[in-house]
Design an enzyme around this catalytic site. Structure first.
Site, PDB file in Angstrom:
ATOM      1  N   ARG A  38       0.866  -1.191   0.000  1.00 34.70           N
ATOM      2  CA  ARG A  38       0.000   0.000   0.000  1.00 34.70           C
ATOM      3  C   ARG A  38       0.895   1.230   0.000  1.00 34.70           C
ATOM      4  NH1 ARG A  38      -4.793   0.529   4.241  1.00 34.70           N
ATOM      5  NH2 ARG A  38      -3.278   1.399   5.697  1.00 34.70           N
ATOM      6  N   SER A 107     -12.341  -3.303   0.677  1.00 36.17           N
ATOM      7  CA  SER A 107     -12.549  -2.764   2.021  1.00 36.17           C
ATOM      8  C   SER A 107     -14.029  -2.487   2.239  1.00 36.17           C
ATOM      9  CB  SER A 107     -11.766  -1.458   2.201  1.00 36.17           C
ATOM     10  OG  SER A 107     -10.382  -1.685   2.141  1.00 36.17           O
ATOM     11  N   LYS A 136      -4.037   5.271   8.141  1.00 35.57           N
ATOM     12  CA  LYS A 136      -4.550   5.917   6.935  1.00 35.57           C
ATOM     13  C   LYS A 136      -4.981   7.338   7.260  1.00 35.57           C
ATOM     14  CE  LYS A 136      -7.376   3.777   4.158  1.00 35.57           C
ATOM     15  NZ  LYS A 136      -8.576   3.060   3.691  1.00 35.57           N
TER      16      LYS A 136
END
Length: 213
Positions: A38, A107, A136
């Site tokens: 990510r 997600s 995040k």
């Protein structure tokens, strides 16, 4: 069907000064059996370079590699799959691009999103964030362990619990019914990455044994 126990996502902000390859290899040595790249801030060239390195590493250990968001990079390095958020390319369109044999994870933050992902053909879903998390920037409010119970009762595809999960609170997540755990900062930011993964797996396996007893 994709299956795994301990899902580790890259998070270089949590291990500044330590090499990404070393960190993720330690996670694999500790038993992490699926890895996700990510990378939200790097250029395409930088992300591609990291993806190539991780593809080589994961192939060495026969561990699936998932690339977050970047479908073009996932295809370029022949990753095992992609992971998409709710605001990313729709699952149906992603499937057309990536083909029928690649893994697609989605997600989800509500049972409605979980139902849509399952109906759309997702291979697994992320369920979270269970607890508050700073991994995040655009994180939604915690869904708590009650969402795990909803998914347990209704969704048949694999799901992984994610978001603020640490060694000190993972038992609560497992008791709610989760059998797959994802952690970022707790693993990659650990002084003992391999040992932290091993501790997570001890707890996951103990919970499974208790459920089957």
């Amino acid at each position: 069907m994709v299956d795994f126990k301990l899902y580790t996502i890259t998070g270089e902000q949590f291990h500044e000064g330590r090499d990404l390859k070393h960190v993720m290899e330690e996670a694999i040595h500790g038993g992490s059996d699926i890895i996700q790249l990510r990378e939200k801030k790097g250029s395409k060239r930088e992300v591609l370079k990291k993806a190539r390195m991780l593809r080589e590493l994961t192939k060495k250990y026969n561990v699936p590699l998932i690339v977050n968001d970047h479908i073009d990079i996932a295809l370029a390095v022949d990753a095992d799959g992609i992971h998409l958020g709710q605001d990313d390319l729709p699952l149906e369109e992603a499937r057309k691009i990536i083909g029928p044999n690649k893994i697609i994870g989605i997600s989800t933050h509500s049972i409605e999103e979980a139902r849509e992902a399952e109906k759309g053909g997702a291979d697994y879903i992320g369920v979270g964030p269970i607890f508050p998390t700073n991994s995040k920037d655009d994180v939604v409010d915690p869904v708590t362990t009650s969402y795990i119970k909803e998914v347990m009762n209704e969704i048949t595809i694999p799901f992984v619990a994610i978001g603020g999960i640490k060694l000190h609170n993972v038992d609560e997540v497992l008791e709610a019914g989760a059998t797959r755990i994802c952690a970022i900062s707790e693993i990659v930011g650990s002084e003992d990455i391999k040992g932290t993964c091993e501790e997570f797996l001890v707890k996951i396996n103990r919970s499974k044994e208790s459920a089957n007893a």
